[in-house]
Design a protein around this motif. Sequence first.
Motif, mmCIF file in Angstrom:
data_model
loop_
_atom_site.group_PDB
_atom_site.id
_atom_site.type_symbol
_atom_site.label_atom_id
_atom_site.label_comp_id
_atom_site.label_asym_id
_atom_site.label_seq_id
_atom_site.Cartn_x
_atom_site.Cartn_y
_atom_site.Cartn_z
ATOM 1 N N SER A 66 23.357 99.078 80.261
ATOM 2 C CA SER A 66 24.040 98.631 81.470
ATOM 3 C C SER A 66 24.645 97.260 81.226
ATOM 4 C CB SER A 66 23.069 98.586 82.654
ATOM 5 O OG SER A 66 21.997 97.709 82.387
ATOM 6 N N LEU A 67 25.930 97.150 81.488
ATOM 7 C CA LEU A 67 26.633 95.890 81.296
ATOM 8 C C LEU A 67 26.466 95.011 82.532
ATOM 9 C CD1 LEU A 67 29.880 97.340 79.714
ATOM 10 C CD2 LEU A 67 28.199 95.921 78.554
ATOM 11 N N PRO A 68 26.473 93.691 82.371
ATOM 12 C CA PRO A 68 26.378 92.795 83.523
ATOM 13 C C PRO A 68 27.650 92.842 84.361
ATOM 14 C CG PRO A 68 26.833 91.553 81.528
ATOM 15 C CD PRO A 68 26.576 92.967 81.093
ATOM 16 N N THR A 69 27.602 92.225 85.518
ATOM 17 C CA THR A 69 28.777 92.159 86.383
ATOM 18 C C THR A 69 29.871 91.351 85.696
ATOM 19 O OG1 THR A 69 27.373 92.251 88.347
ATOM 20 C CG2 THR A 69 29.634 91.439 88.634
ATOM 21 N N PRO A 70 31.080 91.883 85.598
ATOM 22 C CA PRO A 70 32.151 91.135 84.931
ATOM 23 C C PRO A 70 32.524 89.871 85.692
ATOM 24 C CG PRO A 70 32.710 93.471 85.176
ATOM 25 C CD PRO A 70 31.516 93.217 86.023
ATOM 26 N N TYR A 71 32.999 88.899 84.958
ATOM 27 C CA TYR A 71 33.529 87.675 85.569
ATOM 28 C C TYR A 71 34.911 87.946 86.150
ATOM 29 C CZ TYR A 71 34.070 82.612 86.069
ATOM 30 O OH TYR A 71 34.211 81.343 86.576
ATOM 31 N N TYR A 72 35.629 88.878 85.504
ATOM 32 C CA TYR A 72 36.971 89.278 85.949
ATOM 33 C C TYR A 72 37.153 90.737 85.544
ATOM 34 C CZ TYR A 72 42.143 89.454 86.038
ATOM 35 O OH TYR A 72 43.449 89.786 86.282
ATOM 36 N N ASP A 73 37.707 91.530 86.436
ATOM 37 C CA ASP A 73 37.896 92.947 86.138
ATOM 38 C C ASP A 73 39.080 93.463 86.954
ATOM 39 O OD1 ASP A 73 37.601 95.481 85.153
ATOM 40 O OD2 ASP A 73 35.785 95.951 86.290
ATOM 41 N N ILE A 93 36.635 90.546 81.692
ATOM 42 C CA ILE A 93 36.103 89.354 81.030
ATOM 43 C C ILE A 93 34.654 89.178 81.453
ATOM 44 C CG2 ILE A 93 36.244 86.831 80.868
ATOM 45 C CD1 ILE A 93 39.245 87.055 81.202
ATOM 46 N N TYR A 94 33.799 88.914 80.459
ATOM 47 C CA TYR A 94 32.389 88.640 80.716
ATOM 48 C C TYR A 94 32.070 87.205 80.330
ATOM 49 C CZ TYR A 94 31.759 93.721 81.016
ATOM 50 O OH TYR A 94 31.844 95.048 81.369
ATOM 51 N N VAL A 102 43.362 88.900 75.372
ATOM 52 C CA VAL A 102 43.350 89.838 76.501
ATOM 53 C C VAL A 102 44.667 89.768 77.280
ATOM 54 C CG1 VAL A 102 40.840 89.862 76.675
ATOM 55 C CG2 VAL A 102 42.134 88.196 78.011
ATOM 56 N N LYS A 103 45.244 88.579 77.363
ATOM 57 C CA LYS A 103 46.530 88.449 78.049
ATOM 58 C C LYS A 103 47.603 89.260 77.347
ATOM 59 C CE LYS A 103 50.159 85.171 79.324
ATOM 60 N NZ LYS A 103 50.651 83.785 79.239
ATOM 61 N N MET A 104 47.680 89.141 76.026
ATOM 62 C CA MET A 104 48.712 89.858 75.286
ATOM 63 C C MET A 104 48.423 91.358 75.236
ATOM 64 S SD MET A 104 50.591 87.399 75.032
ATOM 65 C CE MET A 104 51.931 88.373 74.386
ATOM 66 N N ALA A 105 47.155 91.729 75.237
ATOM 67 C CA ALA A 105 46.817 93.156 75.303
ATOM 68 C C ALA A 105 47.353 93.758 76.598
ATOM 69 C CB ALA A 105 45.304 93.341 75.215
ATOM 70 N N ARG A 106 47.187 93.052 77.702
ATOM 71 C CA ARG A 106 47.713 93.544 78.981
ATOM 72 C C ARG A 106 49.220 93.689 78.922
ATOM 73 N NH1 ARG A 106 47.521 89.825 84.299
ATOM 74 N NH2 ARG A 106 49.070 88.731 83.025
ATOM 75 N N ILE A 144 31.196 82.647 76.376
ATOM 76 C CA ILE A 144 29.967 82.048 76.878
ATOM 77 C C ILE A 144 30.219 80.816 77.740
ATOM 78 C CG2 ILE A 144 29.551 80.521 74.891
ATOM 79 C CD1 ILE A 144 26.561 81.395 75.116
ATOM 80 N N ASN A 145 31.371 80.179 77.551
ATOM 81 C CA ASN A 145 31.688 78.950 78.276
ATOM 82 C C ASN A 145 32.424 79.302 79.583
ATOM 83 O OD1 ASN A 145 33.026 76.525 79.183
ATOM 84 N ND2 ASN A 145 32.620 75.628 77.170
ATOM 85 N N LYS A 146 31.799 79.024 80.714
ATOM 86 C CA LYS A 146 32.394 79.386 82.007
ATOM 87 C C LYS A 146 33.733 78.699 82.235
ATOM 88 C CE LYS A 146 31.539 79.312 86.986
ATOM 89 N NZ LYS A 146 32.739 78.484 87.281
ATOM 90 N N ASP A 147 33.879 77.453 81.779
ATOM 91 C CA ASP A 147 35.143 76.747 81.979
ATOM 92 C C ASP A 147 36.295 77.478 81.298
ATOM 93 O OD1 ASP A 147 33.848 74.784 83.424
ATOM 94 O OD2 ASP A 147 33.632 73.429 81.712
ATOM 95 N N TYR A 148 36.050 78.031 80.108
ATOM 96 C CA TYR A 148 37.103 78.770 79.413
ATOM 97 C C TYR A 148 37.385 80.100 80.100
ATOM 98 C CZ TYR A 148 36.260 75.351 75.702
ATOM 99 O OH TYR A 148 36.111 74.182 74.991
ATOM 100 N N CYS A 149 36.352 80.711 80.690
ATOM 101 C CA CYS A 149 36.581 81.927 81.482
ATOM 102 C C CYS A 149 37.536 81.630 82.632
ATOM 103 C CB CYS A 149 35.260 82.463 82.031
ATOM 104 S SG CYS A 149 34.169 83.195 80.798
ATOM 105 N N ASP A 150 37.349 80.476 83.275
ATOM 106 C CA ASP A 150 38.235 80.096 84.383
ATOM 107 C C ASP A 150 39.673 79.938 83.907
ATOM 108 O OD1 ASP A 150 36.150 80.103 86.224
ATOM 109 O OD2 ASP A 150 35.707 77.970 85.943
ATOM 110 N N ILE A 151 39.848 79.335 82.728
ATOM 111 C CA ILE A 151 41.200 79.177 82.181
ATOM 112 C C ILE A 151 41.826 80.536 81.916
ATOM 113 C CG2 ILE A 151 42.544 78.323 80.215
ATOM 114 C CD1 ILE A 151 40.380 76.130 79.885
ATOM 115 N N ALA A 152 41.060 81.436 81.316
ATOM 116 C CA ALA A 152 41.581 82.771 81.011
ATOM 117 C C ALA A 152 41.982 83.499 82.284
ATOM 118 C CB ALA A 152 40.529 83.577 80.250
ATOM 119 N N VAL A 153 41.179 83.384 83.321
ATOM 120 C CA VAL A 153 41.502 84.048 84.585
ATOM 121 C C VAL A 153 42.785 83.482 85.185
ATOM 122 C CG1 VAL A 153 40.738 84.363 86.973
ATOM 123 C CG2 VAL A 153 39.127 84.720 85.083
#
Length: 275
Positions: free
Chosen positions: A2-9, A15-16, A235-239, A250-259
């Motif tokens: 079972s995967l955790p709740t995604p940060y972005y989906d 994104i996790y 992930v941006k270019m894949a989309r 693992i770094n939440k700040d970078y997750c925010d940038i990606a989102v």
Amino acid sequence: MSLPTPYYDRDGITIYNADNVDLMKEMDSESIDLVVTSPPYDDLRVYGGHTWDFEGVAQQLMRVTKPGGVVVWVVNDATVNGSETGTSFRQALRFMEIGFRLHDTMIYMKRNAIPLTHNRYEQQWEYMFVFSRGRPKTFTPLMENCKYAGTSQMGTFRHEGQETLPAHKQQPVKESRIRYNVWQFDVGNMKSSKDIFAFQHPATFPESLARDHILSWSNEGDIVLDPFNGSGTTVKMAREMGRRAVGIEINKDYCDIAVERLRQKLLPLGGEQCA
């Protein structure tokens, strides 16, 4: 599993915010078509104090990559006490030891690399190791125009006694050919980039680098993974290339940038941007 709740989906992109080894352990085996990633290089950058497990990452990439899938590993070495570490070589050899094929050793060359004034020739490039699980199932070669298209080409030669003769008939040079495996990009040009969020990460690579590998080694609808998602270039270019993608960071700040980057409108690529 079972995967955790995604940060972005959204829109096929997930994104996790998690440790990459722990997260990949929960992923289905042989579920990823392509990996495009760039791990931290020795201690050249500080990423919020986080460390990573090379052996764990390599083993899990072997498990989750499909037969015929490809892993693009963009990496370089630090210089310590006057000597390059050679970490990149050891990583490449370890990938081969656990079952990957070293399909190609490519070079990522920076046209506008920043001089570091070392007592050696200035560093301008990084490795792009292309590993595969068996023979790559997809290869869509990128083409480029031939400089001397239409002119005659002598080709190779053979020797008969004292004479040197053409081995093949002269043929006109074709209009295009498969691109060589040294790829050149402009990097770090914040003034020309419309993606200001990308520069909030300390070690980004060009969007066109990720795009070109995605086009080369995957098909529309395939799943692309970046276990070091950072600011989300892969992930941006894949989309934008019609693929699905999973990013682990693992770094939440970078997750925010990606989102934030993913929330921007899709823009046509105009030349090479830093991302």
